[in-house]
Design a protein around this motif. Structure first.
Motif, short mmCIF file in Angstrom:
data_model
loop_
_atom_site.label_atom_id
_atom_site.label_comp_id
_atom_site.label_asym_id
_atom_site.label_seq_id
_atom_site.Cartn_x
_atom_site.Cartn_y
_atom_site.Cartn_z
N ILE A 1 0.84 -1.20 0.00
CA ILE A 1 0.00 0.00 0.00
C ILE A 1 0.87 1.25 0.00
O ILE A 1 0.59 2.21 -0.71
N THR A 2 1.94 1.23 0.78
CA THR A 2 2.85 2.38 0.83
C THR A 2 3.46 2.66 -0.53
O THR A 2 3.52 3.81 -0.97
N ARG A 3 3.90 1.62 -1.22
CA ARG A 3 4.49 1.81 -2.56
C ARG A 3 3.47 2.35 -3.55
O ARG A 3 3.79 3.22 -4.37
N LEU A 4 2.25 1.87 -3.49
CA LEU A 4 1.20 2.41 -4.37
C LEU A 4 0.87 3.84 -4.00
O LEU A 4 0.70 4.70 -4.87
N TYR A 5 0.80 4.12 -2.72
CA TYR A 5 0.50 5.47 -2.21
C TYR A 5 1.56 6.47 -2.67
O TYR A 5 1.25 7.58 -3.07
N GLN A 6 2.82 6.05 -2.60
CA GLN A 6 3.93 6.93 -2.98
C GLN A 6 4.28 6.83 -4.46
O GLN A 6 5.21 7.49 -4.92
N GLU A 7 3.56 6.01 -5.19
CA GLU A 7 3.77 5.79 -6.62
C GLU A 7 5.18 5.31 -6.94
O GLU A 7 5.80 5.74 -7.91
N THR A 8 5.69 4.40 -6.11
CA THR A 8 7.00 3.81 -6.36
C THR A 8 6.89 2.33 -6.73
O THR A 8 7.91 1.69 -6.98
N ALA A 9 5.68 1.79 -6.77
CA ALA A 9 5.48 0.37 -7.10
C ALA A 9 5.84 0.13 -8.56
O ALA A 9 5.54 0.96 -9.44
N VAL A 10 6.49 -1.00 -8.83
CA VAL A 10 6.82 -1.35 -10.21
C VAL A 10 5.93 -2.47 -10.74
O VAL A 10 5.86 -2.70 -11.94
N ARG A 11 5.25 -3.17 -9.82
CA ARG A 11 4.29 -4.19 -10.22
C ARG A 11 3.27 -4.38 -9.11
O ARG A 11 3.56 -4.14 -7.94
N VAL A 12 2.08 -4.82 -9.52
CA VAL A 12 0.99 -5.01 -8.56
C VAL A 12 0.20 -6.24 -8.98
O VAL A 12 -0.08 -6.43 -10.17
N GLU A 13 -0.17 -7.06 -8.01
CA GLU A 13 -0.99 -8.24 -8.28
C GLU A 13 -2.44 -7.82 -8.52
O GLU A 13 -2.92 -6.86 -7.91
N PHE A 14 -3.13 -8.55 -9.39
CA PHE A 14 -4.53 -8.25 -9.68
C PHE A 14 -5.40 -8.32 -8.44
O PHE A 14 -6.33 -7.53 -8.29
N ASP A 15 -5.11 -9.27 -7.54
CA ASP A 15 -5.95 -9.40 -6.35
C ASP A 15 -5.82 -8.17 -5.45
O ASP A 15 -6.78 -7.77 -4.79
N VAL A 16 -4.65 -7.53 -5.44
CA VAL A 16 -4.46 -6.29 -4.67
C VAL A 16 -5.32 -5.18 -5.26
O VAL A 16 -6.01 -4.45 -4.54
N LEU A 17 -5.28 -5.05 -6.58
CA LEU A 17 -6.09 -4.02 -7.24
C LEU A 17 -7.58 -4.26 -6.98
O LEU A 17 -8.33 -3.32 -6.71
N GLU A 18 -7.99 -5.52 -7.05
CA GLU A 18 -9.39 -5.86 -6.80
C GLU A 18 -9.80 -5.49 -5.37
O GLU A 18 -10.84 -4.86 -5.16
N LYS A 19 -8.98 -5.85 -4.40
CA LYS A 19 -9.29 -5.54 -2.99
C LYS A 19 -9.38 -4.03 -2.77
O LYS A 19 -10.27 -3.55 -2.07
N LEU A 20 -8.44 -3.29 -3.36
CA LEU A 20 -8.46 -1.83 -3.19
C LEU A 20 -9.70 -1.21 -3.82
O LEU A 20 -10.34 -0.34 -3.22
N CYS A 21 -10.04 -1.65 -5.02
CA CYS A 21 -11.24 -1.10 -5.69
C CYS A 21 -12.50 -1.42 -4.90
O CYS A 21 -13.37 -0.54 -4.74
N LEU A 22 -12.62 -2.63 -4.39
CA LEU A 22 -13.79 -2.99 -3.60
C LEU A 22 -13.83 -2.20 -2.30
O LEU A 22 -14.88 -1.68 -1.90
N TYR A 23 -12.69 -2.08 -1.63
CA TYR A 23 -12.62 -1.35 -0.36
C TYR A 23 -12.93 0.13 -0.54
O TYR A 23 -13.65 0.73 0.26
N LEU A 24 -12.39 0.73 -1.61
CA LEU A 24 -12.59 2.17 -1.85
C LEU A 24 -13.86 2.45 -2.64
O LEU A 24 -14.19 3.61 -2.88
N ASN A 25 -14.55 1.38 -3.06
CA ASN A 25 -15.78 1.52 -3.85
C ASN A 25 -15.53 2.36 -5.10
O ASN A 25 -16.19 3.37 -5.34
N CYS A 26 -14.51 1.93 -5.87
CA CYS A 26 -14.17 2.68 -7.08
C CYS A 26 -13.85 1.71 -8.21
O CYS A 26 -13.66 0.52 -8.00
N ASP A 27 -13.80 2.23 -9.42
CA ASP A 27 -13.41 1.45 -10.59
C ASP A 27 -11.90 1.45 -10.72
O ASP A 27 -11.22 2.36 -10.20
N LEU A 28 -11.37 0.50 -11.45
CA LEU A 28 -9.94 0.44 -11.69
C LEU A 28 -9.46 1.72 -12.39
O LEU A 28 -8.38 2.23 -12.10
N SER A 29 -10.28 2.27 -13.27
CA SER A 29 -9.90 3.48 -14.00
C SER A 29 -9.86 4.71 -13.08
O SER A 29 -9.26 5.72 -13.42
#
Length: 73
Positions: free
Chosen positions: A31-59
């Motif tokens: 989460i810290t790497r995504l927050y600071q925009e330093t992540a170089v790769r992300v698993e799909f399940d992480v993106l899915e969990k974040l979108c569901l938790y934040l109630n937002c679309d991937l876009s």
């Protein structure tokens, strides 16, 4: 380049990294790497969990920014 809007989304909802990690089960470092925009790769399940938790679309979470477009922002 891909821009991650996690920090903006969390700020709008007044969420802390520790809260998101605890409530989603996502590793705090991820989460810290995504927050600071330093992540170089992300698993799909992480993106899915974040979108569901934040109630937002991937876009809403991620945006493809063309070269040169960043300089205008």
């Amino acid at each position: 380049m891909i821009k991650c809007h996690l920090s903006r989304l969390m700020g709008e909802k007044k969420l802390k990294i520790a809260d998101v990690a605890r409530e989603t089960g996502i590793n705090r470092g991820t989460i810290t790497r995504l927050y600071q925009e330093t992540a170089v790769r992300v698993e799909f399940d992480v993106l899915e969990k974040l979108c569901l938790y934040l109630n937002c679309d991937l876009s809403t979470l991620l945006e493809l920014v063309q070269d040169g477009q960043l300089e205008k922002q």
